[in-house]
Scaffold this motif. Structure first.
Motif, PDB file in Angstrom:
ATOM      1  N   HIS A 188       0.820  -1.217   0.000  1.00  0.00           N
ATOM      2  CA  HIS A 188       0.000   0.000   0.000  1.00  0.00           C
ATOM      3  C   HIS A 188       0.847   1.256   0.000  1.00  0.00           C
ATOM      4  N   ARG A 295     -10.273   4.647  -0.633  1.00  0.00           N
ATOM      5  CA  ARG A 295      -9.841   3.698   0.410  1.00  0.00           C
ATOM      6  C   ARG A 295     -10.082   4.365   1.770  1.00  0.00           C
ATOM      7  N   ARG A 331     -15.179   2.749  -0.378  1.00  0.00           N
ATOM      8  CA  ARG A 331     -15.023   1.396   0.155  1.00  0.00           C
ATOM      9  C   ARG A 331     -15.021   1.460   1.678  1.00  0.00           C
ATOM     10  N   ASN A 452      -5.080  -6.485  -6.875  1.00  0.00           N
ATOM     11  CA  ASN A 452      -3.904  -6.598  -5.996  1.00  0.00           C
ATOM     12  C   ASN A 452      -4.061  -7.796  -5.066  1.00  0.00           C
TER      13      ASN A 452
HETATM   14  C1  PEP Z   1      -7.039  -4.615  -4.445  1.00  0.00           C
HETATM   15  O1  PEP Z   1      -6.866  -5.517  -3.620  1.00  0.00           O
HETATM   16  O2  PEP Z   1      -6.800  -4.742  -5.660  1.00  0.00           O
HETATM   17  C2  PEP Z   1      -7.529  -3.299  -3.999  1.00  0.00           C
HETATM   18  C3  PEP Z   1      -7.894  -2.385  -4.865  1.00  0.00           C
HETATM   19  O3  PEP Z   1      -7.564  -3.054  -2.669  1.00  0.00           O
HETATM   20  P1  PEP Z   1      -6.255  -2.787  -1.791  1.00  0.00           P
HETATM   21  O4  PEP Z   1      -5.086  -2.639  -2.729  1.00  0.00           O
HETATM   22  O5  PEP Z   1      -6.484  -1.555  -1.011  1.00  0.00           O
HETATM   23  O6  PEP Z   1      -6.162  -4.007  -0.958  1.00  0.00           O
END
Ligand code: PEP
Ligand code: MG
Length: 540
Positions: A188, A295, A331, A452
């Motif tokens: 992140h 986020r 989210r 991700n």
């Molecule tokens: C993902 O998992 O692709 C996503 C967009 O959420 P995060 O990267 O915040 O886990």
């Protein structure tokens, strides 16, 4: 001049002076001492210094967030006077003949554990405070300096590693680039660097002992290199390349105001990802048609206690109002794994990526969830807000969520508080959700594929583990098949499906995504115009 290679997280180039982020979360070492009086005196000096630091933090916070929110720093000052805490430190130094840092760290851990085990919510929340206080003292004992962003010139931050909560607290205007010794390209922190539109390198094998504040450095995200104390020739070449990059970006500005549509007439919704209210500026600057992923957990990071309903409401309201009718998908909190906030008291887990995180916390601790839902339903009155739930693995979870949303809706209704019920979608980021996407599509308004985590869980590769970066392959056939399956199942139910993971911004796949029928791409704001250009060149 010294040159080091790492892994590039964002392609950009910059030059500036270095600020070394010195942190105490390096392991505290246990050392033997004969002079226990001297160690006890060091603790007293560190406490005095902490008192002054907390005093100025309090004054600053009063001005910025008001007296009520600043009060936590007063609580910390009071904790520094707690006799049991101070006696425990002194006792450990004298009975075990150990160094001050070790005694403070052990006392901090013991007290935090004790608070965390209490029944009373208020007392449990103090576990995070005592940890914070102890870290501050250890920092002071080691002589680590906090960065004062207010007086800092825009600089290149060099650190061993950065957590999302550290990154999110930094003043973005003051950062030219990040360079870290550790860290994975899928973390992140890397995502935040991309969001902030600044060159960033991780996995740079530099000896931090030899780096000092004020050194000049060039960070080149294209060649994944950092050059410390560059020669005049390198400086001149870098200036030239910075100019060229600026020109290229100016050319992209042509894409502003244009539709995101292929030459064959297929339109794609092109949205942007954000992590905090101020990121909306980047969204508007880059002309995204909406926000595909806010986020919201970043509102919970880098602080000492939960954000209140009112704080959250103000943040969400501001975002939807500023977006003026354009879609804003928020989210719900995806705390856990690498995104840690001490006051959640999540405890240590052997496998945090597969642990107690995201919607699991919300379903187990509905009070936390309800506070956020109340803020979201209230903010929804002010614009085009949608809610999205992370880490879903079953239809049962969606039904439970709807039950809680209904309770919140009824409470607001009874209290006469204005609200609207927004569209509700889910993230598809577990293989389980992919495999039952036909059933999930019947329940929700939309899907957004979190590539991700979907890559992490499909390939069984911890996205945080820098040693696995070479194996982490979001282009894997399994991923592409899954994306196709999710899109098809959404369309069968008349729902839309987008991608909000980093893969959505991968220009090598943009045409394939369009051909697959992906309806929406939500990418970091800095990628919006590039992707629009790419889509407009597709014949499909
Ligand atoms: C993902 O998992 O692709 C996503 C967009 O959420 P995060 O990267 O915040 O886990
Ligand atoms: Mg995710």
């Amino acid at each position: 001049m010294e040159r080091f290679s790492g892994k590039s997280v964002y392609k950009g180039i910059t030059m500036g002076s270095v600020v070394l982020l010195d942190k105490a979360d390096c392991q505290v070492k246990r050392g033997k001492t004969e002079d226990t009086d001297a160690e006890a005196a060091r603790v007293r000096a560190a406490i005095e210094q902490a008192r002054e630091q907390l005093g100025s933090l309090y004054d600053k916070a009063v001005k910025e967030v008001g007296e009520a929110n600043a009060a936590i720093f007063e609580v910390h000052q009071m904790m520094l006077e707690d006799e049991d805490y101070l006696e425990s430190i002194d006792n450990i130094i004298r009975t075990e003949n150990v160094n001050a840092e070790y005694a403070v760290a052990i006392t901090g851990d013991n007290f935090a554990e004790m608070f965390a085990g209490m029944d009373d919510d208020y007392m449990r929340a103090r576990a995070a405070d005592v940890k914070d206080i102890s870290n501050r003292l250890v920092n002071n004992l080691y002589g680590h300096k906090e960065i004062d962003f207010s007086s800092m010139e825009p600089s290149i931050i060099v650190a061993d590693d950065l957590t999302p909560s550290e990154t999110v607290q930094m003043d973005k205007e003051k950062i030219l680039a990040f360079v870290t010794v550790h860290g994975s390209t899928n973390s992140h922190t890397a995502i935040l660097a991309r969001m902030m539109n600044i060159p960033a390198l991780v996995g740079v094998p530099v000896d931090l002992e030899r780096i000092h504040n004020g050194m000049t450095a060039v960070v080149d995200g294209f060649s994944a290199e950092v050059i410390f104390e560059p020669t005049e020739e390198v400086c001149a070449k870098t200036q030239e390349r910075i100019r060229e990059e600026k020109e290229k970006n100016l050319l992209l500005q042509d894409m502003r105001g244009k539709e995101t549509v292929t030459r064959g007439g297929r339109e794609v919704k092109l949205y942007a990802n954000i992590g905090c209210v101020s990121d909306v500026g980047y969204v508007l600057e880059n002309d995204a048609a909406g926000i595909g992923l806010f986020r919201s957990e970043f509102l919970y990071l880098g602080r000492l206690d939960f954000p209140t309903e009112e704080e959250q409401f103000q943040a969400y309201r501001q975002v939807v109002q500023t977006m003026a009718g354009k879609k804003v998908i928020i989210r719900t909190l995806d705390i856990g794994a690498d995104k840690q906030a001490d006051y959640f008291n999540l405890g240590k887990e052997d496998n945090p990526a597969m642990g107690y995180r995201a919607i699991r916390i919300c379903l187990k601790q509905p009070d936390i969830f309800k506070t956020q839902l109340r803020a979201l339903l209230r903010a929804s009155v002010y614009g085009n807000l949608s809610i999205m739930y992370p880490m879903i693995i079953s239809t049962d979870e969606v039904r439970k969520i709807y039950g809680i949303v209904e309770e919140v809706r009824q409470e607001l209704e009874e209290q006469g508080i204005p609200y609207t019920l927004p569209e509700q979608g889910i993230m598809i980021e577990t293989p389980a959700a992919v495999m039952i996407s036909d059933e999930l599509a019947e329940l929700v308004d939309f899907f957004s594929i979190g590539t991700n985590d979907l890559t992490q869980y499909t390939l069984a590769i911890d996205r945080q583990n820098e040693r696995l970066d070479d194996f982490y392959n979001p282009h894997h056939k399994a991923m592409l098949k899954m994306i196709q399956m999710v899109v098809d199942n959404a369309h069968k139910c008349g729902k839309w499906a987008g991608i909000c993971g980093e893969l959505g911004a991968d220009i090598d796949l943009t045409e394939e995504f369009v051909r697959m029928g992906v309806d929406e791409l939500s990418v970091s704001p800095s990628m919006v115009l590039r992707i629009r250009k790419c889509i407009r060149e597709i014949a499909f």
